[in-house]
Design an enzyme around this catalytic site. Structure first.
Site, PDB file in Angstrom:
ATOM      1  N   ASN A  11       1.038  -1.273   0.004  1.00  0.00           N
ATOM      2  CA  ASN A  11      -0.167  -0.134   0.081  1.00  0.00           C
ATOM      3  C   ASN A  11       0.884   1.213  -0.058  1.00  0.00           C
ATOM      4  O   ASN A  11       1.562   1.598   1.173  1.00  0.00           O
ATOM      5  CB  ASN A  11      -0.940   0.071   1.257  1.00  0.00           C
ATOM      6  CG  ASN A  11      -1.686   1.157   1.333  1.00  0.00           C
ATOM      7  OD1 ASN A  11      -1.512   2.327   0.847  1.00  0.00           O
ATOM      8  ND2 ASN A  11      -2.847   1.082   1.997  1.00  0.00           N
ATOM      9  N   ASP A  72      -1.699  -3.595  11.316  1.00  0.00           N
ATOM     10  CA  ASP A  72      -3.043  -3.817  10.989  1.00  0.00           C
ATOM     11  C   ASP A  72      -3.632  -2.910  11.910  1.00  0.00           C
ATOM     12  O   ASP A  72      -3.319  -2.487  13.100  1.00  0.00           O
ATOM     13  CB  ASP A  72      -3.352  -5.313  11.493  1.00  0.00           C
ATOM     14  CG  ASP A  72      -4.967  -5.656  10.592  1.00  0.00           C
ATOM     15  OD1 ASP A  72      -4.740  -5.224   9.440  1.00  0.00           O
ATOM     16  OD2 ASP A  72      -5.768  -6.108  11.278  1.00  0.00           O
TER      17      ASP A  72
HETATM   18  P1  IMP Z   1      -5.055  -1.997   7.392  1.00  0.00           P
HETATM   19  O1  IMP Z   1      -4.289  -1.693   8.713  1.00  0.00           O
HETATM   20  O2  IMP Z   1      -4.459  -1.062   6.375  1.00  0.00           O
HETATM   21  O3  IMP Z   1      -5.044  -3.317   6.771  1.00  0.00           O
HETATM   22  O4  IMP Z   1      -6.302  -1.226   7.796  1.00  0.00           O
HETATM   23  C1  IMP Z   1      -7.679  -2.022   7.870  1.00  0.00           C
HETATM   24  C2  IMP Z   1      -8.840  -1.129   7.361  1.00  0.00           C
HETATM   25  O5  IMP Z   1      -8.976  -0.156   8.698  1.00  0.00           O
HETATM   26  C3  IMP Z   1      -8.632  -0.242   6.084  1.00  0.00           C
HETATM   27  O6  IMP Z   1      -9.006  -0.810   5.034  1.00  0.00           O
HETATM   28  C4  IMP Z   1      -9.516   0.981   6.590  1.00  0.00           C
HETATM   29  O7  IMP Z   1     -10.760   0.370   6.195  1.00  0.00           O
HETATM   30  C5  IMP Z   1      -9.639   1.059   8.213  1.00  0.00           C
HETATM   31  N1  IMP Z   1      -8.377   2.073   8.592  1.00  0.00           N
HETATM   32  C6  IMP Z   1      -7.168   1.647   8.926  1.00  0.00           C
HETATM   33  N2  IMP Z   1      -6.518   2.862   9.185  1.00  0.00           N
HETATM   34  C7  IMP Z   1      -7.419   3.959   8.556  1.00  0.00           C
HETATM   35  C8  IMP Z   1      -7.279   5.354   8.805  1.00  0.00           C
HETATM   36  O8  IMP Z   1      -5.984   5.877   9.257  1.00  0.00           O
HETATM   37  N3  IMP Z   1      -8.016   5.993   8.034  1.00  0.00           N
HETATM   38  C9  IMP Z   1      -9.323   5.455   7.800  1.00  0.00           C
HETATM   39  N4  IMP Z   1      -9.357   4.112   7.837  1.00  0.00           N
HETATM   40  C10 IMP Z   1      -8.445   3.256   8.190  1.00  0.00           C
END
Ligand code: IMP
Length: 201
Positions: A11, A72
Site C-alpha cells: 500500500n 493492522d
Molecule cells: P490496514 O491496517 O491497512 O489493513 O487497515 C484496515 C482497514 O481499517 C482499512 O482498510 C480501513 O478500512 C481502516 N483504516 C485503518 N486505518 C485507517 C485510517 O487511518 N483511516 C481510515 N480508515 C482506516
C-alpha cells in the site's frame, strides 16, 4: 548512521504515511517495491490485529534479515458492538468499498446518541529480537453526523478525532500524523529504537 527497516505493505499510501513519521528520526523505510519484491497481499483472515500484522510481517521474513514492521488497524464503533474493528477492510469490501461502508455506518447510527469510536493500530516489529514486538496506538473520537472532507482514506471522512475535534477527512497529512492511531503506535516504536540504541537518543 541511518536505521533501515522494511514495511511489509504493498500500500503506497501507507508507506508514504509511515515514511513521513519515521524519516525525521533517521529511519529509512523501504517498501516491498524498493526491495524488488512482489508478494501477494496477505489475506487478513484473522480475528485479531496482531495476528494479521504478524502474518504480513512473516510473509517477508523469508526474504530479508532486515528489521521488518507490519501493521493492522481498524475502526471500532461503541454502539455497533465495536464493529467493524478488525474486520474494517473486509466490511468495506463486502459492501463494495469505503464509500458504501461509510453510508451504511451513517445509516446504522441514525438517531443514535452514543457516537463514540476509536481507531486502533497494532504494529509488529520482527528481526530485532528473538520474539516479535508489538506497539499499539489508539485515536479516540466519534462518528460524524455526515461525511466531512475528502482527505486521507478509508473511514477518515466520518471520524472526528477527540483532542482536535477535527475530522480526519478534513485534516492534511501533517495534522493527521500528529494524532492518528498509526502515528501513536509508531511513536512507541521510535522510543523502543532509541532506548535500545538503534537510533540516536
Ligand atoms: P490496514 O491496517 O491497512 O489493513 O487497515 C484496515 C482497514 O481499517 C482499512 O482498510 C480501513 O478500512 C481502516 N483504516 C485503518 N486505518 C485507517 C485510517 O487511518 N483511516 C481510515 N480508515 C482506516
Amino acid at each position: 548512521m541511518n536505521f533501515e527497516i522494511v514495511l511489509a505493505t504493498n500500500n503506497k499510501h501507507k508507506l508514504q504515511e509511515v515514511r513521513e513519521i519515521l524519516s525525521p528520526h533517521k529511519i529509512i523505510v523501504y517498501g516491498l517495491s524498493d526491495l524488488n519484491v512482489k508478494i501477494k497481499d496477505v489475506e487478513e483472515n484473522n480475528s485479531t490485529y496482531v495476528e494479521n500484522a504478524l502474518a504480513k510481517a512473516k510473509a517477508i521474513q523469508k526474504i530479508t534479515n532486515m528489521p521488518i514492521i507490519a501493521d493492522d488497524s481498524g475502526l471500532e464503533i461503541s454502539s455497533l458492538n465495536h464493529e467493524p474493528g478488525v474486520y474494517s477492510a473486509r466490511y468495506a469490501s463486502s459492501l463494495g468499498g469505503h464509500d458504501q461502508a461509510i453510508k451504511e455506518i451513517l445509516k446504522r447510527l441514525e438517531n443514535t446518541k452514543n457516537r463514540s469510536a476509536r481507531f486502533v493500530c497494532q504494529i509488529v516489529l520482527l528481526n530485532t529480537e528473538d520474539k516479535p514486538l508489538i506497539f499499539e496506538g489508539i485515536a479516540k473520537g466519534y462518528i460524524a453526523e455526515k461525511i466531512m472532507g475528502e482527505n486521507g482514506f478509508g473511514y477518515d471522512p466520518i471520524f472526528i478525532e477527540e483532542e482536535t475535534n477535527q475530522c480526519f477527512g478534513l485534516m492534511d497529512k501533517k495534522e493527521k500524523n500528529a494524532v492518528s492511531h498509526r502515528a501513536r503506535a509508531l511513536k512507541k516504536l521510535i522510543t523502543y529504537l532509541r532506548i535500545n540504541g538503534f537510533i540516536p537518543l
